[in-house]
Write an enzyme that holds these catalytic residues in place. Sequence first.
Site, PDB file in Angstrom:
ATOM      1  N   HIS A   1       0.855  -1.212  -0.027  1.00 37.52           N
ATOM      2  CA  HIS A   1      -0.025   0.018   0.110  1.00 37.52           C
ATOM      3  C   HIS A   1       0.872   1.350   0.001  1.00 37.52           C
ATOM      4  CE1 HIS A   1       0.471   1.456   4.009  1.00 37.52           C
ATOM      5  NE2 HIS A   1       0.820   0.260   4.417  1.00 37.52           N
ATOM      6  N   CYS A   2       0.279   2.237  -0.558  1.00 38.63           N
ATOM      7  CA  CYS A   2       1.015   3.570  -0.627  1.00 38.63           C
ATOM      8  C   CYS A   2       0.185   4.701   0.573  1.00 38.63           C
ATOM      9  CB  CYS A   2       1.198   4.286  -1.872  1.00 38.63           C
ATOM     10  SG  CYS A   2      -0.475   4.648  -2.729  1.00 38.63           S
ATOM     11  N   VAL A   3      -0.184   5.780   0.264  1.00 44.78           N
ATOM     12  CA  VAL A   3      -0.894   6.831   1.115  1.00 44.78           C
ATOM     13  C   VAL A   3      -2.302   6.680   0.948  1.00 44.78           C
ATOM     14  CG1 VAL A   3      -1.242   9.143   1.764  1.00 44.78           C
ATOM     15  CG2 VAL A   3       1.122   8.436   1.032  1.00 44.78           C
TER      16      VAL A   3
END
Length: 466
Positions: A27-29
């Site tokens: 996942h990212c932000v």
Amino acid sequence: MHQDPRATATAILPLVGGPANVVSAAHCVTRLRLGLADRSRVREAALRALPGVLGIVEDGTSYQIVLGPGVVGRVAEEFDTLLAPAGGAAELAARGAELRAANRRRNATPLKTGLRRVADVFVPLIPALIGCGILAGVGGLLANLGWLPGFTPALTVLSSAFMALIAVFVGHNTAKEFGGTPVLGGAVAAVVVYPGVAKVSAFGAALAPGQGGVLGALAAALLGTYVEKWCRARLPGTLDVLLTPTLTVLVPGLVTLYVLMYAAGAAATALGTAASWLLATTGAVAGLLLGGLFLPLVMLGLHQALIPLHATLIEQRGHTVLLPLLAMAGAGQVGAAAAVYVRLRHDTSLRTTIRSALPAGLLGIGEPLIYGVSLPLGRPFLTACVGGAAGGAFVGLFAMLGTEVGATAIGPSGWALFPLLAGGSGPAATAAVYAGGLLTGYVAGFAATYWFGRLEPDRPAAPPPP
């Protein structure tokens, strides 16, 4: 009401084909990024309808589910727990690496691949940048007001410590991303911020701790990774244990001291000078271009490649002047979506999508509106860019007039950026200019879409002929 992360993860998993179809999860932000063995097994309509799912993005290397900041990390943690019985983390990681490599070979150009890998070095640092940026803003506000003079030094320490050592984290992540040993990448990059470099001279001048910043750290760790790979491919096991770590620190470390710190320092200084000159002399034009072109970068997933530029400016000046200009693209998107909502009054499905995605858009999360509204309609995507260009021109114009708007951290946008604003004209003036830019983007995006978005309003059916 907040969606339970466990419930969200449990609902997502069968809709993406079950554990056997998921070969990687990260996942990212804002996005849960999945590597899938067979994308045809995804039930996308049902996935989009899940509470908490703000949008879907496919970029050729991963299947991305937009969940929003704060939420995505908790959902990803629960998702990993659900995947564990399907074969274990090691097997999942191995299959994920294989899939990502295959997808990148098939779909990614060398430029896009390189930009995404550099972005992946910096994305994990964003939470710390946000937290430290907010603390810096609060500390600056308290200092300007003269409140709690005994407490503001503590806030300064807390907000500055991470930035003082950010080169080490960049080196660690660079080695990890490019296939080296993370701690060796951090060790090489640590040279950049070590106070003892002041005793070393390069090109006739003494070095300064931090010279070269994140750019120098990135280059140093990248070189260290290639040296490490070269050594491991050639040295026998008995020598590899001793010589590979030594040469990985020695060779790139010397190159960093005598070449990279000087070169990266010159590049970073040039970047800061160019940004200041650009806004002071052509601020309105620069803002128009940056605000107008940012949505296409978001659409392609390349906007995160700008993170090193933001990080360099924050390291140099305490804030980045580029982010508030780029944030105007989100304002144009919100205005365009509002126009679609008004014009297509009887399109219940589309209006429902807009109502669910608009709060995220106001907070700077543009993907739901891009992929759910403007891009499928075609012309509204372009008119949203017009709104972003107008907002960027507004903020850039005031930079030319002496009221520069910057952000002490990266990640948030839209209304969420207000706590992170900084500038030389004081918090009130800075916030007023930024708010004026958002309002300009909203109005321009709405007007351009309403009049030129090629939206056909629904009309009641004509009565049957007599």
